[in-house]
Scaffold this motif. Structure first.
Motif, PDB file in Angstrom:
ATOM      1  N   HIS A 167       0.753  -1.106  -0.024  1.00  0.00           N
ATOM      2  CA  HIS A 167      -0.068   0.081  -0.001  1.00  0.00           C
ATOM      3  C   HIS A 167       0.979   1.060  -0.091  1.00  0.00           C
ATOM      4  O   HIS A 167       1.744   1.374   0.890  1.00  0.00           O
ATOM      5  CB  HIS A 167      -0.881  -0.056   1.242  1.00  0.00           C
ATOM      6  N   CYS A 168       0.723   2.213  -0.985  1.00  0.00           N
ATOM      7  CA  CYS A 168       1.541   3.339  -1.223  1.00  0.00           C
ATOM      8  C   CYS A 168       0.657   4.490  -0.687  1.00  0.00           C
ATOM      9  O   CYS A 168      -0.473   4.736  -1.209  1.00  0.00           O
ATOM     10  CB  CYS A 168       1.917   3.494  -2.590  1.00  0.00           C
ATOM     11  N   LEU A 169       1.155   4.777   0.431  1.00  0.00           N
ATOM     12  CA  LEU A 169       0.610   6.093   1.186  1.00  0.00           C
ATOM     13  C   LEU A 169       1.016   7.264   0.641  1.00  0.00           C
ATOM     14  O   LEU A 169       2.186   7.983   0.587  1.00  0.00           O
ATOM     15  CB  LEU A 169       0.918   5.981   2.743  1.00  0.00           C
ATOM     16  N   VAL A 170       0.286   8.172   0.129  1.00  0.00           N
ATOM     17  CA  VAL A 170       0.306   9.420  -0.674  1.00  0.00           C
ATOM     18  C   VAL A 170      -0.271  10.634   0.283  1.00  0.00           C
ATOM     19  O   VAL A 170      -1.260  10.784   0.419  1.00  0.00           O
ATOM     20  CB  VAL A 170       0.166   9.351  -1.976  1.00  0.00           C
ATOM     21  N   ALA A 171       0.640  11.693   0.126  1.00  0.00           N
ATOM     22  CA  ALA A 171       0.134  12.936   0.648  1.00  0.00           C
ATOM     23  C   ALA A 171       0.414  13.913  -0.366  1.00  0.00           C
ATOM     24  O   ALA A 171       1.633  14.378  -0.826  1.00  0.00           O
ATOM     25  CB  ALA A 171       0.705  13.179   1.884  1.00  0.00           C
TER      26      ALA A 171
ATOM     27  N   LEU B 203       5.481  10.179   0.428  1.00  0.00           N
ATOM     28  CA  LEU B 203       5.267   8.913   0.009  1.00  0.00           C
ATOM     29  C   LEU B 203       5.909   7.940   0.671  1.00  0.00           C
ATOM     30  O   LEU B 203       6.948   7.859   0.875  1.00  0.00           O
ATOM     31  CB  LEU B 203       5.285   8.616  -1.572  1.00  0.00           C
ATOM     32  N   ASP B 204       5.012   6.805   1.220  1.00  0.00           N
ATOM     33  CA  ASP B 204       5.598   5.803   1.818  1.00  0.00           C
ATOM     34  C   ASP B 204       5.161   4.367   1.647  1.00  0.00           C
ATOM     35  O   ASP B 204       3.923   4.469   1.121  1.00  0.00           O
ATOM     36  CB  ASP B 204       5.455   5.920   3.445  1.00  0.00           C
TER      37      ASP B 204
ATOM     38  N   PHE C  57       3.125   7.651   9.082  1.00  0.00           N
ATOM     39  CA  PHE C  57       3.259   8.450   8.071  1.00  0.00           C
ATOM     40  C   PHE C  57       2.856   9.939   8.198  1.00  0.00           C
ATOM     41  O   PHE C  57       3.889  10.734   8.117  1.00  0.00           O
ATOM     42  CB  PHE C  57       2.293   7.898   7.052  1.00  0.00           C
ATOM     43  N   LEU C  58       1.679  10.147   8.995  1.00  0.00           N
ATOM     44  CA  LEU C  58       1.465  11.822   9.188  1.00  0.00           C
ATOM     45  C   LEU C  58       2.442  12.183  10.257  1.00  0.00           C
ATOM     46  O   LEU C  58       2.857  13.594  10.055  1.00  0.00           O
ATOM     47  CB  LEU C  58       0.199  11.667   9.620  1.00  0.00           C
ATOM     48  N   ARG C  59       2.744  11.499  11.265  1.00  0.00           N
ATOM     49  CA  ARG C  59       3.936  11.974  12.219  1.00  0.00           C
ATOM     50  C   ARG C  59       5.181  12.481  11.448  1.00  0.00           C
ATOM     51  O   ARG C  59       5.758  13.541  11.972  1.00  0.00           O
ATOM     52  CB  ARG C  59       3.978  11.014  13.381  1.00  0.00           C
ATOM     53  N   GLY C  60       5.497  11.539  10.805  1.00  0.00           N
ATOM     54  CA  GLY C  60       6.698  11.791   9.885  1.00  0.00           C
ATOM     55  C   GLY C  60       6.600  13.211   9.122  1.00  0.00           C
ATOM     56  O   GLY C  60       7.509  13.891   9.035  1.00  0.00           O
ATOM     57  N   LEU C  61       5.266  13.509   8.512  1.00  0.00           N
ATOM     58  CA  LEU C  61       5.330  14.715   7.874  1.00  0.00           C
ATOM     59  C   LEU C  61       5.190  15.763   8.650  1.00  0.00           C
ATOM     60  O   LEU C  61       5.891  17.103   8.484  1.00  0.00           O
ATOM     61  CB  LEU C  61       3.813  14.657   6.884  1.00  0.00           C
TER      62      LEU C  61
END
Length: 251
Positions: free
Chosen positions: A183-187, A201-202, A215-219
């Protein structure tokens, strides 16, 4: 619900990079084009730059500038010069549009999947460059990989990012001799200049709340601020992660 597997994620990412991050795309196209020309010039000389070899037939002799118009803007290239005769990449003249499309495509794919020597070799062959050594191909891959890593970890300092879109796309990848779904998580966000920007993207084994939260905490750690509205599907884990990582943000 995730998007179907037929969604061409690399193409989608290429479109976003081309339209939303021209500085990044232009820098990476320049890096890779110059690495390709350097390796090609070494092949013409019969030996790599600075290498002592009985097979050497020519010497490198500095560079000359050349402007190259691409969809991301004008790229100022440094084209290698050689002492005897002249060197100029045929793909830069005869296949300008094809070359640019190929380079942009490999940049987008590199951002998504990383850089492999096989992918670099195929790109070079598509442009008519067939005399590259394994060490040259490996070095070119390292050049592009470093720029990709730099972009993926860059500070998000063009905020505030008032609007952010989040989505997950399912892709099939080969892992350990078998094909599995990831699953590719994209922002994607809108920055202070009103331009779309790929924020991150992760790749995750599963689309769950823990993956989205990380993912969001990384952003946020990279500087994501000022978010007032997040747009996404109604995946329960994602909605909860938005509330935890971006408190007070409308969804």
């Amino acid at each position: 619900m995730t998007a179907p597997e037929i969604v061409p994620l690399a193409g989608l990412l290429e479109e976003n990079l081309a339209s939303a991050s021209p500085d990044f795309l232009r820098a990476m196209v320049k890096t890779f084009a110059e690495a390709l020309m350097s390796a090609d010039a070494d092949a013409v000389c019969g030996a790599e730059y600075g290498q002592v070899s009985d097979e050497r037939v020519n010497q490198r002799n500095g560079y000359r500038p050349r402007s190259w118009d691409t969809r991301a803007g004008t790229v100022e290239l440094a084209i290698p010069k050689i002492r005897s005769g002249s060197y100029f990449p045929s793909w830069l003249l005869e296949r300008r549009r094809r070359a640019e499309q190929a380079l942009v495509s490999v940049v987008a794919t590199a951002y998504l999947l990383g850089v492999s020597t096989r992918r670099v070799t195929k790109l070079a062959e598509s442009l008519g460059v067939t005399q590259l050594s394994k060490s040259q191909v490996s070095e070119m891959a390292k050049h592009l990989d470093a720029r990709v890593a730099e972009f993926r970890n860059r500070p998000l300092d063009a905020g505030p990012y008032t609007f952010v879109w989040l989505d997950a796309l399912t892709q099939k990848v080969r892992e350990g001799g078998r094909v599995v779904n990831v699953h590719c998580l994209v922002a994607v966000g809108v920055n202070a200049e009103g331009q779309r920007e790929v924020l991150g993207l992760d790749v995750a084994a599963a689309e769950d709340g823990a993956g989205w939260l990380a993912f969001l905490r990384g952003l946020v750690a990279r500087g994501l601020t000022g978010v007032q509205l997040v747009v996404s599907d109604a995946h329960a884990g994602l909605v909860e992660a938005i509330g935890a990582a971006l408190p007070g943000t409308a969804w």
